[in-house]
Design an enzyme around this catalytic site. Structure first.
Site, PDB file in Angstrom:
ATOM      1  N   TYR A  12      10.935 139.202  25.554  1.00 60.03           N
ATOM      2  CA  TYR A  12       9.495 139.475  25.701  1.00 60.03           C
ATOM      3  C   TYR A  12       8.841 138.488  26.680  1.00 60.03           C
ATOM      4  O   TYR A  12       8.041 138.880  27.534  1.00 60.03           O
ATOM      5  CB  TYR A  12       8.858 139.378  24.318  1.00 60.03           C
ATOM      6  N   ASP A  27       6.812 158.559  27.277  1.00 60.88           N
ATOM      7  CA  ASP A  27       7.489 157.267  27.183  1.00 60.88           C
ATOM      8  C   ASP A  27       7.379 156.637  28.562  1.00 60.88           C
ATOM      9  O   ASP A  27       7.936 157.170  29.541  1.00 60.88           O
ATOM     10  CB  ASP A  27       8.955 157.500  26.793  1.00 60.88           C
ATOM     11  N   VAL A  28       6.662 155.518  28.662  1.00 60.21           N
ATOM     12  CA  VAL A  28       6.402 154.943  29.990  1.00 60.21           C
ATOM     13  C   VAL A  28       7.679 154.480  30.694  1.00 60.21           C
ATOM     14  O   VAL A  28       7.667 154.261  31.905  1.00 60.21           O
ATOM     15  CB  VAL A  28       5.378 153.782  29.921  1.00 60.21           C
ATOM     16  N   SER A  52       1.013 138.039  28.509  1.00 59.55           N
ATOM     17  CA  SER A  52       0.891 137.385  27.194  1.00 59.55           C
ATOM     18  C   SER A  52       1.019 135.881  27.393  1.00 59.55           C
ATOM     19  O   SER A  52       1.650 135.429  28.373  1.00 59.55           O
ATOM     20  CB  SER A  52       2.034 137.874  26.287  1.00 59.55           C
ATOM     21  N   GLY A  97      -0.104 153.089  25.743  1.00 57.16           N
ATOM     22  CA  GLY A  97      -0.020 152.482  24.408  1.00 57.16           C
ATOM     23  C   GLY A  97      -1.377 152.474  23.731  1.00 57.16           C
ATOM     24  O   GLY A  97      -1.725 151.547  23.003  1.00 57.16           O
ATOM     25  N   ALA A  98      -2.148 153.548  23.959  1.00 58.63           N
ATOM     26  CA  ALA A  98      -3.557 153.566  23.521  1.00 58.63           C
ATOM     27  C   ALA A  98      -3.761 154.224  22.168  1.00 58.63           C
ATOM     28  O   ALA A  98      -4.891 154.462  21.765  1.00 58.63           O
ATOM     29  CB  ALA A  98      -4.418 154.252  24.585  1.00 58.63           C
ATOM     30  N   ALA A 139       9.800 139.348  30.185  1.00 55.42           N
ATOM     31  CA  ALA A 139       9.093 140.556  30.643  1.00 55.42           C
ATOM     32  C   ALA A 139       7.633 140.236  30.964  1.00 55.42           C
ATOM     33  O   ALA A 139       7.092 140.680  31.987  1.00 55.42           O
ATOM     34  CB  ALA A 139       9.170 141.651  29.570  1.00 55.42           C
ATOM     35  N   LYS A 140       6.979 139.445  30.105  1.00 52.07           N
ATOM     36  CA  LYS A 140       5.559 139.139  30.314  1.00 52.07           C
ATOM     37  C   LYS A 140       5.352 138.211  31.503  1.00 52.07           C
ATOM     38  O   LYS A 140       4.321 138.289  32.180  1.00 52.07           O
ATOM     39  CB  LYS A 140       4.957 138.536  29.034  1.00 52.07           C
ATOM     40  N   ARG A 154      -3.155 152.858  19.349  1.00 53.85           N
ATOM     41  CA  ARG A 154      -3.615 151.854  18.363  1.00 53.85           C
ATOM     42  C   ARG A 154      -3.753 150.500  19.039  1.00 53.85           C
ATOM     43  O   ARG A 154      -3.466 150.350  20.232  1.00 53.85           O
ATOM     44  CB  ARG A 154      -2.678 151.793  17.168  1.00 53.85           C
TER      45      ARG A 154
HETATM   46  P1  NAP Z   1       0.750 147.605  19.114  1.00 50.10           P
HETATM   47  O1  NAP Z   1      -0.326 147.598  18.077  1.00 50.10           O
HETATM   48  O2  NAP Z   1       2.178 147.505  18.673  1.00 50.10           O
HETATM   49  O3  NAP Z   1       0.546 148.890  20.035  1.00 50.10           O
HETATM   50  C1  NAP Z   1       1.436 149.157  21.093  1.00 50.10           C
HETATM   51  C2  NAP Z   1       1.355 150.634  21.437  1.00 50.10           C
HETATM   52  O4  NAP Z   1       2.263 150.874  22.542  1.00 50.10           O
HETATM   53  C3  NAP Z   1       1.781 151.543  20.281  1.00 50.10           C
HETATM   54  O5  NAP Z   1       0.875 152.592  20.116  1.00 50.10           O
HETATM   55  C4  NAP Z   1       3.163 152.021  20.723  1.00 50.10           C
HETATM   56  O6  NAP Z   1       3.510 153.317  20.258  1.00 50.10           O
HETATM   57  C5  NAP Z   1       2.975 152.077  22.237  1.00 50.10           C
HETATM   58  N1  NAP Z   1       4.255 152.138  22.934  1.00 50.10           N
HETATM   59  C6  NAP Z   1       5.378 151.446  22.648  1.00 50.10           C
HETATM   60  N2  NAP Z   1       6.377 151.797  23.466  1.00 50.10           N
HETATM   61  C7  NAP Z   1       5.885 152.762  24.291  1.00 50.10           C
HETATM   62  C8  NAP Z   1       6.436 153.532  25.344  1.00 50.10           C
HETATM   63  N3  NAP Z   1       7.707 153.379  25.724  1.00 50.10           N
HETATM   64  N4  NAP Z   1       5.640 154.436  25.971  1.00 50.10           N
HETATM   65  C9  NAP Z   1       4.359 154.609  25.592  1.00 50.10           C
HETATM   66  N5  NAP Z   1       3.771 153.896  24.598  1.00 50.10           N
HETATM   67  C10 NAP Z   1       4.535 152.984  23.950  1.00 50.10           C
HETATM   68  O7  NAP Z   1       0.564 146.389  20.151  1.00 50.10           O
HETATM   69  P2  NAP Z   1      -0.748 145.566  20.581  1.00 50.10           P
HETATM   70  O8  NAP Z   1      -0.771 144.325  19.784  1.00 50.10           O
HETATM   71  O9  NAP Z   1      -1.925 146.448  20.651  1.00 50.10           O
HETATM   72  O10 NAP Z   1      -0.297 145.133  22.064  1.00 50.10           O
HETATM   73  C11 NAP Z   1      -0.671 145.844  23.238  1.00 50.10           C
HETATM   74  C12 NAP Z   1      -0.170 145.086  24.456  1.00 50.10           C
HETATM   75  O11 NAP Z   1      -0.682 143.753  24.450  1.00 50.10           O
HETATM   76  C13 NAP Z   1       1.344 144.951  24.523  1.00 50.10           C
HETATM   77  O12 NAP Z   1       1.786 145.045  25.855  1.00 50.10           O
HETATM   78  C14 NAP Z   1       1.576 143.571  23.973  1.00 50.10           C
HETATM   79  O13 NAP Z   1       2.808 143.044  24.409  1.00 50.10           O
HETATM   80  C15 NAP Z   1       0.384 142.841  24.531  1.00 50.10           C
HETATM   81  N6  NAP Z   1       0.038 141.619  23.807  1.00 50.10           N
HETATM   82  C16 NAP Z   1      -0.318 141.672  22.472  1.00 50.10           C
HETATM   83  C17 NAP Z   1      -0.629 140.483  21.824  1.00 50.10           C
HETATM   84  C18 NAP Z   1      -1.033 140.446  20.361  1.00 50.10           C
HETATM   85  O14 NAP Z   1      -1.220 139.335  19.827  1.00 50.10           O
HETATM   86  N7  NAP Z   1      -1.191 141.574  19.676  1.00 50.10           N
HETATM   87  C19 NAP Z   1      -0.591 139.269  22.506  1.00 50.10           C
HETATM   88  C20 NAP Z   1      -0.227 139.266  23.844  1.00 50.10           C
HETATM   89  C21 NAP Z   1       0.088 140.441  24.484  1.00 50.10           C
HETATM   90  P3  NAP Z   1       4.296 153.490  18.864  1.00 50.10           P
HETATM   91  O15 NAP Z   1       3.281 153.189  17.811  1.00 50.10           O
HETATM   92  O16 NAP Z   1       4.713 154.933  18.856  1.00 50.10           O
HETATM   93  O17 NAP Z   1       5.437 152.536  18.889  1.00 50.10           O
END
Ligand code: NAP
Length: 251
Positions: free
Chosen positions: A152, A61-62, A140, A11-12, A155-156, A14
């Site tokens: 969610y 797709d992971v 999370s 998921g790198a 899962a977390k 963005r």
């Molecule tokens: P994000 O901006 O939505 O980025 C997530 C990335 O994961 C996107 O590039 C997405 O690709 C990719 N992805 C989704 N499904 C995938 C799959 N099946 N295989 C490969 N890549 C996939 O999210 P983020 O905020 O950076 O969050 C990153 C992680 O931190 C997540 O696990 C999230 O649950 C966790 N987290 C985030 C927060 C927060 O406040 N942001 C808080 C707690 C935990 P697409 O763009 O193509 O969909």
């Protein structure tokens, strides 16, 4: 590090994953930038290579076993055996329980739990052979329960149990496993939550910051900093832990 190690960040393309990938590259790792669509990895790869690092874009797709298998084989062949894995890919499909569809339950479980399981299952072979490894899973604060996130949060929370079990099973091979549990981090994911709640993102950030002891929301770099520590050689006695990176205590 004597020679560059290969680190995988899922998921790198963005958000948090992109920041972790760039930080680990500046720490000296060669980075496999994994995301759903290979072309979406270009910005992260460019940021790393233009700063003098090495990165490879890998579309996978992971939650798909064949794609994960192929991705790990390609990474090992093109960058060298991966001994660091950051399971960061994630999605939201929020809804109150009575409105949550089975499909949205399965999708969230598929990316977070099945995805982390598959990536770890195929990467650990390289780590056990090397007698060294570092695994970091993104949990999370929602693991503690959050309205509208039955899928969610389950899962977390599941990822925390997964992490502790990895630490127990893989410790004797020189592998550590830890989880980072972020609070509010400013990314597209939290922007989407604000949109779903019909609140302007700036107001959502301000409201959230007011509830956080350090009086600000988190940035992807806050998580990258913690990941950098956990994957470092010096963190070899830290394993099976969940580190809340949320600007205040959580339990
Ligand atoms: P994000 O901006 O939505 O980025 C997530 C990335 O994961 C996107 O590039 C997405 O690709 C990719 N992805 C989704 N499904 C995938 C799959 N099946 N295989 C490969 N890549 C996939 O999210 P983020 O905020 O950076 O969050 C990153 C992680 O931190 C997540 O696990 C999230 O649950 C966790 N987290 C985030 C927060 C927060 O406040 N942001 C808080 C707690 C935990 P697409 O763009 O193509 O969909």
């Amino acid at each position: 590090m004597t020679e560059p190690r290969t680190a995988i960040v899922t998921g790198a393309a963005r958000g948090i994953g992109a920041a972790v990938a760039q930080r680990l590259a500046s720490d000296g790792f060669q980075i496999a930038v994994v995301d759903l669509d290979e072309s979406s990895c270009a910005a992260t790869v460019d940021a790393i290579t233009s700063a003098g690092g090495t990165a490879l874009a890998v579309g996978a797709d992971v939650s798909n076993e064949e794609q994960v298998k192929a991705a790990i084989e390609r990474i090992a062949a093109e960058l060298g055996a991966p001994t660091v894995l950051v399971n960061n890919a994630g999605i939201l499909r929020d809804n109150l329980l009575f409105k949550m569809t089975v499909e949205d339950w399965d999708l969230v479980m598929g990316v977070h739990l099945r995805g982390s399981f598959l990536m770890t299952k195929y990467a650990q072979k390289h780590m056990t052979e090397a007698g060294y490894g570092r695994i970091v899973n993104l949990s999370s604060t929602s693991a503690l329960g959050n309205r509208g996130q039955a899928n969610y949060s389950a899962a977390k929370a599941g990822l925390q149990g997964f992490t502790k079990t990895l630490a127990i099973e893989l410790g004797k091979f020189g592998i550590t496993a830890n989880a980072i549990a972020p609070g509010f981090i400013q990314t597209d994911m939290t922007a989407a939550t604000a949109e779903r709640m019909k609140v302007p993102f700036d107001d959502f950030i301000k409201f959230s910051a007011d509830q956080i002891p350090v009086q600000r929301v988190g940035q992807p770099e806050d998580i990258a900093h913690t990941a950098s520590f956990l994957v470092s050689e010096g963190a070899g006695f830290v394993s099976g832990q969940v580190i809340y990176v949320a600007g205040g205590p959580k339990d």
